[in-house]
Design a protein around this motif. Structure first.
Motif, PDB file in Angstrom:
ATOM      1  N   MET A   1      -5.948  12.024   5.398  1.00  0.00           N
ATOM      2  CA  MET A   1      -4.500  11.771   5.356  1.00  0.00           C
ATOM      3  C   MET A   1      -3.779  12.612   6.404  1.00  0.00           C
ATOM      4  O   MET A   1      -2.957  12.098   7.183  1.00  0.00           O
ATOM      5  CB  MET A   1      -3.960  12.105   3.966  1.00  0.00           C
ATOM      6  N   GLN A   2      -4.095  13.903   6.431  1.00  0.00           N
ATOM      7  CA  GLN A   2      -3.409  14.814   7.359  1.00  0.00           C
ATOM      8  C   GLN A   2      -3.760  14.502   8.815  1.00  0.00           C
ATOM      9  O   GLN A   2      -2.890  14.531   9.694  1.00  0.00           O
ATOM     10  CB  GLN A   2      -3.773  16.265   7.004  1.00  0.00           C
ATOM     11  N   ALA A   3      -5.021  14.169   9.072  1.00  0.00           N
ATOM     12  CA  ALA A   3      -5.441  13.866  10.451  1.00  0.00           C
ATOM     13  C   ALA A   3      -4.804  12.563  10.937  1.00  0.00           C
ATOM     14  O   ALA A   3      -4.354  12.469  12.095  1.00  0.00           O
ATOM     15  CB  ALA A   3      -6.966  13.766  10.515  1.00  0.00           C
TER      16      ALA A   3
ATOM     17  N   MET B   1      -2.740   7.021   2.099  1.00  0.00           N
ATOM     18  CA  MET B   1      -1.780   8.102   1.830  1.00  0.00           C
ATOM     19  C   MET B   1      -1.006   8.462   3.097  1.00  0.00           C
ATOM     20  O   MET B   1       0.187   8.772   3.040  1.00  0.00           O
ATOM     21  CB  MET B   1      -2.516   9.316   1.263  1.00  0.00           C
ATOM     22  N   ALA B   2      -1.683   8.395   4.253  1.00  0.00           N
ATOM     23  CA  ALA B   2      -0.983   8.646   5.513  1.00  0.00           C
ATOM     24  C   ALA B   2       0.102   7.601   5.749  1.00  0.00           C
ATOM     25  O   ALA B   2       1.136   7.877   6.374  1.00  0.00           O
ATOM     26  CB  ALA B   2      -1.981   8.655   6.669  1.00  0.00           C
TER      27      ALA B   2
ATOM     28  N   LYS C   1       1.148   3.020  -5.294  1.00  0.00           N
ATOM     29  CA  LYS C   1       2.522   3.475  -5.528  1.00  0.00           C
ATOM     30  C   LYS C   1       2.979   4.255  -4.299  1.00  0.00           C
ATOM     31  O   LYS C   1       2.180   4.667  -3.466  1.00  0.00           O
ATOM     32  CB  LYS C   1       2.593   4.383  -6.765  1.00  0.00           C
ATOM     33  N   SER C   2       4.267   4.509  -4.214  1.00  0.00           N
ATOM     34  CA  SER C   2       4.791   5.327  -3.113  1.00  0.00           C
ATOM     35  C   SER C   2       4.279   6.752  -3.251  1.00  0.00           C
ATOM     36  O   SER C   2       4.246   7.314  -4.351  1.00  0.00           O
ATOM     37  CB  SER C   2       6.318   5.336  -3.128  1.00  0.00           C
ATOM     38  N   LEU C   3       3.897   7.335  -2.130  1.00  0.00           N
ATOM     39  CA  LEU C   3       3.326   8.684  -2.141  1.00  0.00           C
ATOM     40  C   LEU C   3       4.424   9.719  -2.411  1.00  0.00           C
ATOM     41  O   LEU C   3       5.443   9.741  -1.708  1.00  0.00           O
ATOM     42  CB  LEU C   3       2.678   8.975  -0.786  1.00  0.00           C
ATOM     43  N   PRO C   4       4.245  10.570  -3.419  1.00  0.00           N
ATOM     44  CA  PRO C   4       5.230  11.633  -3.678  1.00  0.00           C
ATOM     45  C   PRO C   4       5.372  12.541  -2.451  1.00  0.00           C
ATOM     46  O   PRO C   4       4.403  12.808  -1.735  1.00  0.00           O
ATOM     47  CB  PRO C   4       4.634  12.391  -4.863  1.00  0.00           C
TER      48      PRO C   4
ATOM     49  N   GLY D   1       1.822   6.333   3.398  1.00  0.00           N
ATOM     50  CA  GLY D   1       2.843   6.476   2.365  1.00  0.00           C
ATOM     51  C   GLY D   1       2.494   5.841   1.040  1.00  0.00           C
ATOM     52  O   GLY D   1       3.358   5.691   0.166  1.00  0.00           O
ATOM     53  N   LYS D   2       1.230   5.455   0.856  1.00  0.00           N
ATOM     54  CA  LYS D   2       0.793   4.822  -0.388  1.00  0.00           C
ATOM     55  C   LYS D   2      -0.209   5.711  -1.125  1.00  0.00           C
ATOM     56  O   LYS D   2      -1.163   6.225  -0.527  1.00  0.00           O
ATOM     57  CB  LYS D   2       0.139   3.471  -0.105  1.00  0.00           C
ATOM     58  N   GLU D   3      -0.006   5.883  -2.414  1.00  0.00           N
ATOM     59  CA  GLU D   3      -0.929   6.671  -3.239  1.00  0.00           C
ATOM     60  C   GLU D   3      -1.723   5.740  -4.139  1.00  0.00           C
ATOM     61  O   GLU D   3      -1.164   4.829  -4.757  1.00  0.00           O
ATOM     62  CB  GLU D   3      -0.159   7.673  -4.097  1.00  0.00           C
ATOM     63  N   VAL D   4      -3.037   5.959  -4.193  1.00  0.00           N
ATOM     64  CA  VAL D   4      -3.898   5.195  -5.094  1.00  0.00           C
ATOM     65  C   VAL D   4      -3.804   5.795  -6.489  1.00  0.00           C
ATOM     66  O   VAL D   4      -4.088   6.981  -6.690  1.00  0.00           O
ATOM     67  CB  VAL D   4      -5.359   5.204  -4.602  1.00  0.00           C
ATOM     68  N   ILE D   5      -3.395   4.977  -7.445  1.00  0.00           N
ATOM     69  CA  ILE D   5      -3.253   5.429  -8.839  1.00  0.00           C
ATOM     70  C   ILE D   5      -4.405   4.916  -9.698  1.00  0.00           C
ATOM     71  O   ILE D   5      -4.903   5.586 -10.589  1.00  0.00           O
ATOM     72  CB  ILE D   5      -1.915   4.935  -9.444  1.00  0.00           C
TER      73      ILE D   5
END
Length: 826
Positions: free
Chosen positions: A505-507, A748-749, A788-791, A751-755
């Motif tokens: 994600m960070q890279a 996640m990079a 979902k949208s990434l916090p 802007g999406k989070e896997v729930i």
């Protein structure tokens, strides 16, 4: 024989007992030795005799002392340690109980025969052979003497194989003279089975059952069928045995093992529980129950079962070994080491425990202890003609890789490359699990004293921000866990791949923000392989036992020949339970390809083929159908999948190959494999590079936009890229979890989070391989991901690469216990 000569025999017996002959009351059946388990849990010692009497009765030799009362004080003395008179009394008792095989009308002759069988029961086989030979001088066709001599030779064949031919000769003579005695066929089977003549032994046992069925005969035939991996027939025999005699814990255990080997884990568990109802202190049933729960992925129930086995016998080596291995694969390395140490205290030359102890130490960064244990395994050279153990085959690779890791402990991971550093032939042999026979191989440097082992790290020693990073990684890694039999939850892998997800994600975020990354000692723009390499490095360090290597970095000669990723789905009656949920999908695919083939080459017969296929509900039933309609099929056929190109619409790449071979149901091989050739690799990499280029452009645009459509396009590109990665299968191990951590990190990079969690029975790599297009794979994956949208707080997490820049710091964080610090998430 005259009474005077009988006295000579008795005197000889008395002298033999003065020479401290050793007596055993066990019924020593070679059939019960098909694996060490059955012998150990059968009639292996006098102390166990009563517990297992129901499973160990002999058709011939049960020697009793009529003058000894059970539980007397002092305890009963072996009848054979006394005197010649006692021997004669035992022989008379043998006659009274009508245990003499093939008795004759002459009472004196029967007594002489009885003495011979008493000698066999005493383990004095040479004396028994001489005794029966003397009788046969007077009557060459005295069947009981021929039979007794055959049994004695058979017992001797366990020490000297030359006696087996003599035993078979005698037993063949008996069958010629008396063809209707089931015991003779059983005895002959017991000689044939250790010689590897299993089919002949099975025929003999079948004949014995036809003559006089018994619980023992069905159980014996079941054991041989079990050896032959005919688990269906073995299960039926064990069931028949249990119907004739219910109280047989061993027969019940092995009935359960037939289910276990067929992948029927729930049925196996229920049967092991039935065995425990018959014998509540049955250690091997608890051990097998633990293994079945482990295969189901139920760690807690498996631990409870192994614990019960060890409560009954704290020195039960197999339970210690299996529990240790399960703890290793659960990521509980320190506890695993405790089990392996205890195992080695009891059995210092146990290769499995020695290897696993060394592996566990290396995984924790304790290289001195690890390599010391590995060296001990290397010293266990197999004897001439003996097959080397899998531990012996693997240990030199592990030792060399351990030395490499140790020498790079404190070098930043971004400054070196494992795939480029390790010699090509070493990697090739290691990935293929070949014997370590590498020409001109130069060993890695030995351990360097100035490089210290990895020390334990306390969770509290990390800053609050890094603690949050670790806890987040644990949560993300757990989302990758497969809910499928055969996949045990591994906390160490969860943390490693959770950290990989965050680092990806960070890279990716830096790349889309036009920042560069540090790779192989150079600062440059990140490429698609760099993204996957982040996950690869974490997967490697989590479990050094498995070579996670890029196949296209293998020697050119190996790659030109093709590097096969091969998975057996069904081999004979052994079903690979990991992939069971995909059998129907693959069956439908095969049917479709068969219809396409016949439509092209045999259009007139297409309707008949279609009707025949409609009645096929199992992969196993396809083979006879194919043989019926295609003479070229012979012993098998293959079906190839195709993968459509996004870059060049209308173009297709080779996917995987399905192979079905065999001559009948129950004796077939159903497998899938991908062949990673140089040409195929270039085709897929070209596709991946094209998608990655598009992904980078859209990712950069996404950084400047808030449009929902842009995020969806990025999501589809990420999943499409991984679709081709999984179909390529570019790694020797770990492609699936590497791919999914990249998916989660890249999403996640964006802007999406896997729930959501991966649904029961689903496997990421097989999902990609068995769906016809990247679009269909994207739809399927998004349906379970529950995006979902990434916090916003994810953006404030510290850099994974900067927090854990070296192999030492990576191992430290994987070793750290966070169980009492991280909040529990559902």
């Amino acid at each position: 024989m005259a009474p005077a000569s009988r006295a000579v025999v008795v005197v000889a017996l008395s002298l033999l007992y003065l020479c401290r002959a050793i007596f055993s009351t066990e019924f020593f059946s070679t059939l019960t030795l098909f694996n060490n388990d059955l012998h150990k849990q059968g009639c292996s010692s006098l102390s166990e005799w009563e517990d297992y009497a129901a499973d160990c009765e002999s058709s011939i030799l049960q020697l009793e002392d009529p003058d000894c009362e059970e539980g007397s004080n002092p305890p009963c003395e072996s009848v054979f340690s006394l005197n010649a008179e006692k021997i004669l009394n035992q022989a008379k008792l043998f006659i009274e109980q009508k245990k003499i095989p093939f008795p004759v009308d002459n009472q004196n002759t029967n007594e002489e025969l009885a003495i011979g069988y008493v000698l066999i029961g005493n383990g004095l086989y040479d004396e028994a052979i001489k005794h029966f030979s003397l009788l046969l001088q007077g009557d060459p066709e005295l069947v009981s003497a021929i039979y007794g001599r055959g049994i004695a030779y058979g017992k001797k064949s366990l020490q000297d194989i030359k006696n087996a031919d003599l035993a078979l000769y005698e037993l063949n003579r008996v069958i010629t003279l008396e063809p209707s005695w089931p015991e003779v066929y059983e005895q002959r089977a017991e000689i044939l089975s250790p010689l590897g003549r299993i089919s002949e032994a099975l025929s003999d046992l079948t004949k014995a059952i036809q003559l006089q069925p018994s619980a023992r005969l069905y159980r014996h035939r079941g054991t041989l069928l079990f050896i032959s991996e005919d688990y269906v027939a073995a299960m039926e025999d064990f069931q028949q045995s249990l119907e004739l005699k219910k109280n047989q814990p061993i027969a019940m255990l092995y009935k359960g093992l037939t289910f276990f080997h067929r992948g029927m884990l729930k049925e196996a568990i229920e049967t092991f529980k039935e065995a425990l109802k018959l014998k509540s202190d049955f250690i091997d049933a608890y051990k097998s129950l633990g293994q079945a729960y482990r295969e189901l992925g139920d760690f807690e129930s498996a631990m409870e079962s192994f614990q019960k086995a060890l409560m009954l016998n704290q020195n039960h080596i197999q339970s210690l070994q299996l529990r240790g291995m399960m703890l290793y694969h659960h990521g509980s390395l320190q506890e695993a080491i405790g089990n392996f140490k205890r195992c080695l205290q009891l059995e210092p030359y146990n290769e499995v425990c020695q290897y696993m102890k060394g592996l566990s130490h290396v995984a924790m960064g304790q290289f001195y202890e690890g390599i010391k244990a590995q060296t001990k395994v290397m010293l266990n050279d197999p004897l001439l003609g003996q097959k080397a153990s899998s531990e012996y085959l693997k240990v030199k690779y592990l030792r060399e890789y351990s030395r490499y890791l140790h020498s790079h402990l404190d070098i930043p991971v971004a400054e070196y490359n494992v795939d480029q550093d390790l010699p090509g032939n070493f990697k090739n042999h290691w990935a293929k699990n070949l014997p370590f026979l590498i020409e001109d191989y130069e060993e890695q440097p030995g351990l360097q004293p100035h490089i210290k082992d990895v020390l334990p790290q306390n969770f509290d020693s990390y800053s609050n921000e890094v603690q949050k990073l670790i806890c987040t990684a644990d949560h993300l890694g757990a989302l990758m866990q497969y809910d499928t039999p055969g996949f045990l939850p591994n906390r160490r892998i969860h943390r490693a791949m959770g950290l990989a997800t965050l680092e990806v994600m960070q890279a990716m975020h830096r790349t889309w923000s036009n920042s560069k990354v540090r790779v192989n000692g150079k600062t440059r723009q990140m490429q698609w392989r760099d993204m996957f390499d982040i996950a690869v490095k974490w997967r490697r360090i989590a479990d050094p036992d498995q070579p996670v290597l890029w196949l296209d970095q293998m020697p050119a000669r190996s790659l030109s020949r093709g590097f096969n990723n091969h998975i057996n789905l069904i081999r004979g009656q052994i079903i690979n339970i990991r992939y069971l949920a995909y059998f129907d999908n693959i069956l439908d695919f095969i049917k479709d390809r068969i219809l396409v083939y016949h439509g092209a080459y045999n259009p007139r017969g297409l309707l008949e083929v279609r009707q025949a296929l409609e009645n096929v509900n199992k992969v196993e039933d396809l083979l006879p159908i194919m043989k019926q309609f295609n003479s070229k099929t012979r012993d098998g056929f293959t079906v190839n999948s195709k993968v459509p190109s996004l870059k060049d619409p209308g173009k297709e790449y080779d996917g995987f190959t399905i192979t079905i071979t065999g001559d009948r149901v129950g004796n077939m091989l159903f497998s899938v494999e991908t062949q990673t050739t140089e040409e195929r690799t270039q085709q897929y990499q070209s596709e991946i590079e094209s998608i990655y280029k598009d992904l980078t452009a859209k990712g950069k645009a996404l950084m400047l936009s808030t449009e929902l459509g842009d995020a969806d396009a990025v999501c589809n590109l990420i999943l499409s890229l991984v679709y081709y990665f999984c179909n390529l299968m570019p790694l020797s191990r770990g492609s699936s979890v590497v791919a999914y951590s990249v998916v989660m990190g890249a999403l996640m990079a964006s802007g999406k989070e896997v729930i959501g969690r991966i649904p029961k029975g689903k496997l990421v790599d097989f999902e990609a391989m068995t769906t016809p297009s990247p679009d269909s794979f994207s739809k399927t994956a998004k349906s379970w991901m529950n995006l979902k949208s990434l916090p916003s707080w994810y953006q404030s997490l510290p850099s994974v690469a900067e927090s854990f820049p070296t192999t030492r710091t990576m191992i430290e964080v994987l070793n750290t216990d966070s169980s009492s610090h991280c909040p529990k998430k559902s």
